[in-house]
Write an enzyme that holds these catalytic residues in place. Structure first.
Site, PDB file in Angstrom:
ATOM      1  N   HIS A 411      12.380 -11.629   4.532  1.00 20.26           N
ATOM      2  CA  HIS A 411      12.290 -10.222   4.120  1.00 20.26           C
ATOM      3  C   HIS A 411      11.079  -9.948   3.241  1.00 20.26           C
ATOM      4  O   HIS A 411      10.744  -8.780   2.987  1.00 20.26           O
ATOM      5  CB  HIS A 411      13.574  -9.816   3.382  1.00 20.26           C
ATOM      6  CG  HIS A 411      14.019  -8.430   3.696  1.00 20.26           C
ATOM      7  ND1 HIS A 411      13.143  -7.398   3.937  1.00 20.26           N
ATOM      8  CD2 HIS A 411      15.259  -7.896   3.827  1.00 20.26           C
ATOM      9  CE1 HIS A 411      13.815  -6.296   4.185  1.00 20.26           C
ATOM     10  NE2 HIS A 411      15.109  -6.564   4.129  1.00 20.26           N
ATOM     11  N   ASP A 415       9.937  -6.470   7.578  1.00 19.21           N
ATOM     12  CA  ASP A 415      10.893  -5.433   7.216  1.00 19.21           C
ATOM     13  C   ASP A 415      11.997  -5.333   8.261  1.00 19.21           C
ATOM     14  O   ASP A 415      11.811  -5.719   9.428  1.00 19.21           O
ATOM     15  CB  ASP A 415      10.189  -4.075   7.103  1.00 19.21           C
ATOM     16  CG  ASP A 415       9.199  -4.030   5.951  1.00 19.21           C
ATOM     17  OD1 ASP A 415       9.422  -4.767   4.972  1.00 19.21           O
ATOM     18  OD2 ASP A 415       8.220  -3.271   6.035  1.00 19.21           O
TER      19      ASP A 415
END
Length: 439
Positions: A411, A415
């Site tokens: 992450h 995204d």
């Protein structure tokens, strides 16, 4: 008589230390020049250490699992003459190490097992953290006798697990189609441990197994990946009915070309999408704070082997057609399984695909192969009734083949929107396989 101290030489991979994986000599053994004394594992490969002299082993450095530094004593040998003391004028130089194949017991799986080598996620080699072990005298140890079991239908991973547990596969009753699976081993262990009748007469006993070699590297790298990478998972359902029909048609006329599994189609589709989603085909150096996006797709294929989980790499996967991908998957999986894979074939992946084949489950949350930032895992194909709308808008129920594809992403780099968008574009290609084959 003199003493010859054989120090661990520079193996030439830029490493500072190596782990003792196995000893082939013990104190008191008489050896000849070029006899194998130990197998050492670096971050990249297992290498064989051969004695540069003949003589009697009088000291060895530690036990299997210990890590020693380059230049540290590995074996001390009593030799005729002055040995290699610094004052001795004719001291023999330390030899260079030569890479060798990992010695893994030969298996005889049937042809279907080649497809099932598509296996669970593995990660690249971690960095050993142990301090160099001092040279110490070792006591001779009796070799543990190996028991041969009857040859039955089972995958290499099941055979290896049975050997580790001391189970004769001939004693295990398979639940279906005559093939022993992991679930059959679990049932056998549970039944015997619970007081049931043990066919072999053996009782379940507790066992402590030291985690060394490849198994330790897997454990350390898995822990480092989960500790340092904020994973998130995304799972999408794919209708693979058309793809399975296309695959069957191509296989029917393949001639002497390799059999196509699901993986070549998936890899080809991924390679088509990477230019649009370069953030997935990348490495993240968290210490330097730099993301490197790669133009070429060096596709890692996580494979289960008798020695543990490995990730052989298809170089420039974007330049391969389906048949070439199938051939390379089979070649690399077999090389990883029999220990003949070269160091360069087990490193340098930019994106990894992991598959448990028929055991793929409904969904998985694979661990990212650090320093990569994404890993993709197809799951088991199931048949279910689905509502299908034809061109006229009429709905009907059809039997469809469905498969979930799971993704884990870093992450910090990827995204959620990127992962979801990639999965939806991948779905379009997989559900219309002609688009994969189109230029």
């Amino acid at each position: 008589m003199g003493r010859y101290t054989f120090t661990l030489p520079d193996i030439g991979e830029g490493i500072a230390e190596a782990e003792i994986v196995a000893w082939h000599v013990k104190v008191g053994d008489t050896i000849k020049e070029d006899d194998r004394v130990a197998d050492m594992m670096t971050d990249k490969a297992t290498v064989e250490m051969e004695s540069p002299v003949s003589g009697t082993v009088i000291e060895v450095a530690g036990e299997a699992g210990d890590v020693i530094a380059i230049g540290s004593p590995l074996v001390v040998i009593e030799v005729e003459g002055a040995g290699n003391d610094t004052a001795s004028p004719g001291a023999a130089p330390a030899p260079k190490a030569a890479p060798v194949e990992q010695r893994i017991a030969a298996e005889n799986p049937d042809a279907s097992d080649v497809d099932r080598v598509e296996a669970a996620v593995s990660n690249g080699p971690p960095r050993p953290a142990e301090k160099p072990a001092p040279v110490a005298k070792a006591e001779p140890q009796a070799a543990e006798p190996q028991r041969e079991h009857a040859r039955v239908l089972a995958s290499p991973a099941v055979r290896q697990r049975a050997r580790d547990l001391g189970i004769d596969l001939a004693d295990v009753r398979p639940a279906e189609d005559g093939r022993v699976r992991h679930g059959d081993l679990d049932a056998f262990l549970s039944y015997n441990a619970g007081g049931g009748f043990a066919v072999s007469g053996r009782k379940a006993v507790d066992e402590q197994v030291r985690v060394i070699g490849l198994r330790r590297r897997i454990a350390e790298n898995m822990a480092a990946s989960k500790r340092n990478i904020p994973h998130f998972a995304y799972v999408e359902e794919f209708d693979v009915t058309a793809l399975e029909e296309t695959r069957a048609q191509l296989n029917a006329g393949r001639g002497d070309r390799p059999k196509l599994t699901m993986l070549p189609f998936l890899i080809a589709a991924i390679c088509k999408l990477v230019p649009k989603y370069p953030m997935l085909n990348a490495h993240y150096d968290d210490e330097a704070g730099v993301v490197t996006r790669y133009g070429a797709v060096h596709l890692g294929i996580a494979a289960q082997t008798p020695a543990g989980l490995m990730v052989p790499v298809i170089r420039n996967a974007q330049d391969h057609n389906l048949w070439q991908l199938a051939a390379e998957i089979t070649r690399l999986a077999n090389a990883a399984r029999d220990g003949s894979a070269k160091s360069a074939e087990l490193s340098g992946s930019t994106l990894t695909v992991t598959s448990l084949g028929p055991m793929g489950g409904v969904a998985t949350t694979p661990v990212i192969n650090r320093p990569e930032v994404a890993i993709i895992g197809p799951n088991r194909i199931v048949e279910r009734p689905m509502f299908v709308r034809d061109a006229s808008g009429t709905e009907r129920v059809e039997k469809c083949k469905l498969m979930n594809i799971s993704m884990s992403c870093d992450h910090r780099v990827v995204d959620g929107w990127d992962a979801a968008s990639f999965a939806q574009d991948l779905k379009k290609l997989i559900e219309a396989p002609a688009l994969i084959l189109a230029g």
